[in-house]
Design an enzyme around this catalytic site. Structure first.
Site, mmCIF file in Angstrom:
data_model
loop_
_atom_site.group_PDB
_atom_site.id
_atom_site.type_symbol
_atom_site.label_atom_id
_atom_site.label_comp_id
_atom_site.label_asym_id
_atom_site.label_seq_id
_atom_site.Cartn_x
_atom_site.Cartn_y
_atom_site.Cartn_z
ATOM 1 N N HIS A 38 0.113 -0.445 1.905
ATOM 2 C CA HIS A 38 0.735 -1.759 1.972
ATOM 3 C C HIS A 38 2.171 -1.697 1.475
ATOM 4 O O HIS A 38 2.480 -0.965 0.526
ATOM 5 C CB HIS A 38 -0.031 -2.765 1.103
ATOM 6 C CG HIS A 38 -1.373 -3.140 1.644
ATOM 7 N ND1 HIS A 38 -1.524 -3.892 2.783
ATOM 8 C CD2 HIS A 38 -2.626 -2.858 1.217
ATOM 9 C CE1 HIS A 38 -2.811 -4.070 3.030
ATOM 10 N NE2 HIS A 38 -3.503 -3.448 2.093
ATOM 11 N N GLU A 107 -0.945 -6.291 9.010
ATOM 12 C CA GLU A 107 -0.880 -7.568 8.320
ATOM 13 C C GLU A 107 0.573 -8.022 8.272
ATOM 14 O O GLU A 107 1.479 -7.212 8.059
ATOM 15 C CB GLU A 107 -1.392 -7.430 6.872
ATOM 16 C CG GLU A 107 -2.822 -6.979 6.731
ATOM 17 C CD GLU A 107 -3.804 -8.122 6.870
ATOM 18 O OE1 GLU A 107 -3.362 -9.293 6.985
ATOM 19 O OE2 GLU A 107 -5.023 -7.842 6.865
ATOM 20 N N THR A 191 -15.111 -3.298 7.459
ATOM 21 C CA THR A 191 -15.406 -3.661 6.081
ATOM 22 C C THR A 191 -16.718 -4.425 5.990
ATOM 23 O O THR A 191 -17.142 -5.071 6.950
ATOM 24 C CB THR A 191 -14.281 -4.511 5.465
ATOM 25 O OG1 THR A 191 -14.115 -5.701 6.242
ATOM 26 C CG2 THR A 191 -12.979 -3.742 5.440
ATOM 27 N N LYS A 255 -5.463 -17.442 5.481
ATOM 28 C CA LYS A 255 -4.456 -16.441 5.136
ATOM 29 C C LYS A 255 -3.602 -15.961 6.301
ATOM 30 O O LYS A 255 -2.655 -15.193 6.088
ATOM 31 C CB LYS A 255 -5.117 -15.239 4.459
ATOM 32 C CG LYS A 255 -6.108 -14.458 5.311
ATOM 33 C CD LYS A 255 -6.762 -13.368 4.470
ATOM 34 C CE LYS A 255 -7.816 -12.615 5.257
ATOM 35 N NZ LYS A 255 -8.485 -11.588 4.437
#
Length: 336
Positions: A38, A107, A191, A255
């Site tokens: 990230h 993302e 996930t 989100k």
């Protein structure tokens, strides 16, 4: 063969600490270590975001046995796919047979802060597919010239290629990307903590469909799942530590488009602990814990990568080495 891995959460720990935990995980008997990649973490206060590429080089030099990979890196905006191809070829030379390139479509919080326009879903998927194909072409040939819709190369060559090819694991949470994983990938990443039907009725059938398009079956792929776990002798404590990862319990609608760790932290901290814990297997009983994990093995997953939300990762690794890994391996032998 069932593989049991450790998730090195780069969003939560400084680079040196993360490296120490990786060495501990190898010593404790984990089979793999996957690191997140990230630019910015899920939380501003106490968050971290070490770069995965140099960190993996240090991890390769500090370990001897574990598989090392990204879960996941996005090869479409911050990185040109050719740079990713070169970097992972180099890592494959440094740690032969131990490196995995795990990729995902990304993302907004990792790309937009650099001034990059965050594309709509259709373009993200097209970029993702083209990037994977380009990486594979660069690993397979010399003087590669490609004029794609998003990426181009002119007489490009990756001069240092490992003897053992670096496998590509493709992360997906929907059927289209999962079919792509089955068609182009060596492995699949998803996930845990969602409804069983998502895995059994949507993702795994889509993966099988994609594999069939390449004359393969699911047995030809490494089916990897990040299993969110919080195991402690004190159940209340096991619940409470999930607060740090409340972002995982936010819905897509809550989100989507959030690019700022400060705002993501605000949204997460507003959640009750019952909701932050909803994505995790929370337990204080090892047999109960293993039973809950085993549900994913019964679905067909062959590589379980365990992500613990707590601050004391050394204690987590020790608890898992003592109570959970041996039980899982013994059960795998019994039910083989």
């Amino acid at each position: 063969m069932l593989r049991l891995g450790y998730k090195a959460s780069a969003e939560q720990f400084a680079p040196r600490d993360l490296l120490d935990y990786t060495v501990l995980a190898e010593q404790a008997g984990f089979d793999s270590v996957f690191v997140s990649d990230h630019l910015q973490p899920w939380r501003h206060d106490g968050g971290h975001a070490p770069a995965a590429l140099p960190w993996l080089g240090a991890a390769a030099a500090s370990t001897e046995r574990v598989l090392l990979g990204t879960s996941v890196l996005t090869p479409t905006l911050r990185y040109h796919p050719g740079v990713v191809a070169q970097a992972f070829a180099t890592l494959g030379c440094l740690a032969p047979g131990r490196v995995i390139l795990g990729v995902g479509s990304g993302e907004a919080m990792n790309e937009s802060p650099l001034g990059l326009e965050w594309p709509a879903g259709k373009e993200r998927f097209a970029r993702f597919k083209e990037a994977i194909a380009l990486i594979q072409a660069l690993w397979a040939g010399e003087r590669v010239t490609i004029e794609g819709n998003y990426y181009s190369t002119r007489n490009a060559t990756i001069y240092d290629l490992p003897e053992s090819p670096v496998p590509i694991y493709i992360a997906a949470s929907g059927p289209a990307a999962t079919r792509l994983a089955g068609r182009l990938g060596d492995g699949f990443i998803c996930t845990s903590g969602k409804g069983r039907e998502l895995y059994t009725e949507t993702l795994l059938p889509a993966l099988a469909d994609g594999a069939a398009k390449s004359a393969r079956t699911l047995a030809d792929l490494d089916l990897t799942i990040e299993v969110k776990v919080s195991f402690d002798t004190d159940r209340a404590r096991a619940m409470d530590v999930t607060r740090n990862w409340g972002a995982l319990a936010l819905t897509s609608e809550e989100k989507t488009g959030v690019e700022d760790p400060v705002e993501m932290q605000r949204l997460s901290d507003a959640l009750p602990v019952e909701r932050t814990a909803s994505r995790w297997i929370v337990s204080d009983d090892p047999d109960e814990h293993v039973d809950a994990i085993w549900a994913y093995v019964e679905m067909g997953f062959t590589h379980l990568v365990f992500h613990d939300p707590g601050a004391d990762q050394a204690a987590f690794i020790e608890r898992y080495a003592e109570h959970i890994l041996p039980r899982l391996r013994a059960r795998a032998v019994r039910e083989a």
